[in-house]
Design a protein around this motif. Structure first.
Motif, PDB file in Angstrom:
ATOM      1  N   UNK A  33       2.423  -1.237  -1.604  1.00 18.33           N
ATOM      2  CA  UNK A  33       2.188  -0.736  -2.959  1.00 18.33           C
ATOM      3  C   UNK A  33       0.713  -0.896  -3.313  1.00 18.33           C
ATOM      4  N   UNK A  34       0.071   0.201  -3.640  1.00 17.05           N
ATOM      5  CA  UNK A  34      -1.329   0.139  -4.025  1.00 17.05           C
ATOM      6  C   UNK A  34      -1.465  -0.504  -5.391  1.00 17.05           C
ATOM      7  N   UNK A  35      -2.576  -1.188  -5.595  1.00 14.73           N
ATOM      8  CA  UNK A  35      -2.846  -1.818  -6.885  1.00 14.73           C
ATOM      9  C   UNK A  35      -2.817  -0.775  -7.995  1.00 14.73           C
ATOM     10  N   UNK A  36      -2.292  -1.159  -9.135  1.00 21.59           N
ATOM     11  CA  UNK A  36      -2.273  -0.239 -10.282  1.00 21.59           C
ATOM     12  C   UNK A  36      -3.683   0.084 -10.761  1.00 21.59           C
ATOM     13  N   UNK A  37      -4.671  -0.723 -10.349  1.00 27.21           N
ATOM     14  CA  UNK A  37      -6.065  -0.499 -10.725  1.00 27.21           C
ATOM     15  C   UNK A  37      -6.749   0.502  -9.792  1.00 27.21           C
ATOM     16  N   UNK A  38      -6.057   0.891  -8.734  1.00 22.92           N
ATOM     17  CA  UNK A  38      -6.645   1.807  -7.767  1.00 22.92           C
ATOM     18  C   UNK A  38      -6.865   3.174  -8.401  1.00 22.92           C
ATOM     19  N   UNK A  39      -7.968   3.812  -8.029  1.00 20.34           N
ATOM     20  CA  UNK A  39      -8.276   5.137  -8.555  1.00 20.34           C
ATOM     21  C   UNK A  39      -7.571   6.255  -7.817  1.00 20.34           C
ATOM     22  N   UNK A  40      -6.774   5.899  -6.796  1.00 16.00           N
ATOM     23  CA  UNK A  40      -6.062   6.906  -6.008  1.00 16.00           C
ATOM     24  C   UNK A  40      -4.688   6.368  -5.663  1.00 16.00           C
ATOM     25  N   UNK A  41      -3.646   7.045  -6.099  1.00 16.00           N
ATOM     26  CA  UNK A  41      -2.255   6.655  -5.834  1.00 16.00           C
ATOM     27  C   UNK A  41      -1.936   5.265  -6.378  1.00 16.00           C
ATOM     28  N   UNK A  42      -2.586   4.880  -7.462  1.00 16.67           N
ATOM     29  CA  UNK A  42      -2.360   3.558  -8.035  1.00 16.67           C
ATOM     30  C   UNK A  42      -0.897   3.305  -8.373  1.00 16.67           C
ATOM     31  N   UNK A  43      -0.358   2.164  -7.926  1.00 18.25           N
ATOM     32  CA  UNK A  43       1.017   1.778  -8.219  1.00 18.25           C
ATOM     33  C   UNK A  43       2.052   2.388  -7.304  1.00 18.25           C
ATOM     34  N   UNK A  44       1.641   3.311  -6.425  1.00 21.77           N
ATOM     35  CA  UNK A  44       2.596   3.961  -5.531  1.00 21.77           C
ATOM     36  C   UNK A  44       2.639   3.262  -4.176  1.00 21.77           C
ATOM     37  N   UNK A  45       3.760   3.449  -3.488  1.00 23.80           N
ATOM     38  CA  UNK A  45       3.921   2.901  -2.140  1.00 23.80           C
ATOM     39  C   UNK A  45       3.400   3.910  -1.126  1.00 23.80           C
ATOM     40  N   UNK A  46       2.557   3.425  -0.227  1.00 29.98           N
ATOM     41  CA  UNK A  46       1.894   4.268   0.764  1.00 29.98           C
ATOM     42  C   UNK A  46       1.933   3.569   2.119  1.00 29.98           C
ATOM     43  N   UNK A  47       1.416   4.237   3.141  1.00 31.77           N
ATOM     44  CA  UNK A  47       1.197   3.611   4.437  1.00 31.77           C
ATOM     45  C   UNK A  47      -0.204   2.989   4.429  1.00 31.77           C
ATOM     46  N   UNK A  48      -0.438   1.955   5.230  1.00 36.28           N
ATOM     47  CA  UNK A  48      -1.789   1.381   5.290  1.00 36.28           C
ATOM     48  C   UNK A  48      -2.821   2.443   5.660  1.00 36.28           C
ATOM     49  N   UNK A  49      -4.013   2.338   5.079  1.00 36.20           N
ATOM     50  CA  UNK A  49      -5.053   3.305   5.424  1.00 36.20           C
ATOM     51  C   UNK A  49      -6.243   3.258   4.499  1.00 36.20           C
ATOM     52  N   UNK A  50      -7.252   4.029   4.845  1.00 37.17           N
ATOM     53  CA  UNK A  50      -8.463   4.076   4.025  1.00 37.17           C
ATOM     54  C   UNK A  50      -9.510   4.970   4.658  1.00 37.17           C
ATOM     55  N   UNK A  51     -10.690   5.002   4.056  1.00 39.02           N
ATOM     56  CA  UNK A  51     -11.741   5.929   4.490  1.00 39.02           C
ATOM     57  C   UNK A  51     -12.439   5.449   5.763  1.00 39.02           C
ATOM     58  N   UNK A  52     -13.008   6.427   6.458  1.00 38.81           N
ATOM     59  CA  UNK A  52     -13.826   6.138   7.636  1.00 38.81           C
ATOM     60  C   UNK A  52     -15.194   5.678   7.151  1.00 38.81           C
ATOM     61  N   UNK A  53     -15.600   4.486   7.541  1.00 39.31           N
ATOM     62  CA  UNK A  53     -16.905   3.937   7.167  1.00 39.31           C
ATOM     63  C   UNK A  53     -17.950   4.275   8.236  1.00 39.31           C
TER      64      UNK A  53
END
Length: 301
Positions: A33-53
């Motif tokens: 579950x993503x943090x409710x403070x997240x600017x993308x999909x906040x509060x929703x359940x997702x798979x692990x992941x993120x941007x390419x640095x």
């Protein structure tokens, strides 16, 4: 002069990992579950992941720490749809983000012990780690990232009207033995293993609110009953065409039209007034997902 209000935000490359295990003869998927403070999909359940640095790129650095040669990376993970350098970045990001968010390390190393894995899974929980921490650790501790464990699943592009947009590769990975998923309690607040059927049911009940791509992906996974079935699928599965949905605003809750919807390419509104009567049960074929009070639900046409 460009109207900034009508300009879509730039696409950022990102990776997502669908972690799978078999328990009690049933497939289970790990959701965070993503943090409710997240600017993308906040509060929703997702798979692990993120941007390419930027630190995820560069063959000269990463080559000694990967269990594949460059041409193998291009063939297996790029699959002739994008460059080997891009395949490297997506793959490094997939492994790094899975470690950072879920505490699962898709790697090995000569002479490494279970304690070494546990130590790095604990280290990633330190606050204010520099962007280069993962790259530095891989080099100083001589880890080998298991690119061979990454399976192609799908390619998603965020709808144009979203505030943040990503060009994302969804990898499928079988849960490594003797490891346990632990959320980072920063970007992700709760983690749970569920069968695809159970996750989709709990989504409709608003107990496990899923992101739209998770709804689609878990529906795809319903047809696989055993781990061996899924393993055979990943051996030949391609990235497929990019899944680029359209977001349609509505006073009754926004709607996402998937590319296979007949209205996806048409710039028009969608009547959502009777969508509460069109919600579909798990396993149904669908092309539309409606956001009903914060819960994304498949609906019939």
């Amino acid at each position: 002069m460009t109207d900034k209000k009508n300009t879509s935000p730039p696409l950022r490359e990102a990776s997502t990992v669908i972690l799978v295990r078999e328990k009690n003869k049933a497939l289970e998927i790990y959701l965070l579950r993503r943090s409710t403070k997240s600017g993308f999909m906040g509060g929703l359940y997702v798979f692990p992941g993120g941007v390419v640095d930027p630190e995820d790129l560069g063959f000269d650095h990463w080559a000694p720490h990967i269990d594949m040669l460059p041409d193998q990376i291009g063939k297996q993970l790029g699959a002739n749809t994008f460059s080997t350098e891009d395949a490297l970045g997506f793959s490094i990001a997939a492994i790094r983000e899975t470690l950072e968010e879920a505490g699962v390390f898709i790697a090995s190393g000569k002479g490494k012990t279970q304690k070494d894995i546990d130590d790095i899974c604990t280290y990633r929980l330190n606050r204010n780690l520099p962007k280069s921490w993962f790259r530095t650790k891989m080099r100083s501790q001589n880890w080998t990232l298991s690119f061979s464990s990454l399976g192609r699943w799908s390619h998603w592009i965020t709808p144009k009207l979203m505030k943040k947009r990503f060009d994302t590769r969804f990898f499928l990975v079988f849960m490594p033995e003797n490891q346990t998923c632990v959320p980072d309690n920063m970007e992700t607040k709760h983690g749970i293993w569920l069968t695809p059927q159970n996750a989709l049911e709990q989504n409709l009940e608003a107990k496990i609110p899923l992101s739209p791509p998770a709804v689609v992906t878990l529906t795809q996974l319903l047809k696989f009953n055993h781990l061996n079935d899924l393993k055979r699928e990943t051996q030949t599965r391609s990235w497929g065409d990019p899944i680029s949905p359209r977001l349609v605003p509505s006073s009754n809750g926004p709607v996402i039209l998937e590319p296979w919807d007949s209205m996806c390419d048409k710039d028009c509104d969608i009547d959502t007034s009777d969508f509460s009567k069109k919600v579909l049960p798990p396993g149904s074929q669908f092309s539309r997902i409606w956001c009903d009070k914060g819960v994304w639900k498949p609906v019939g046409v």
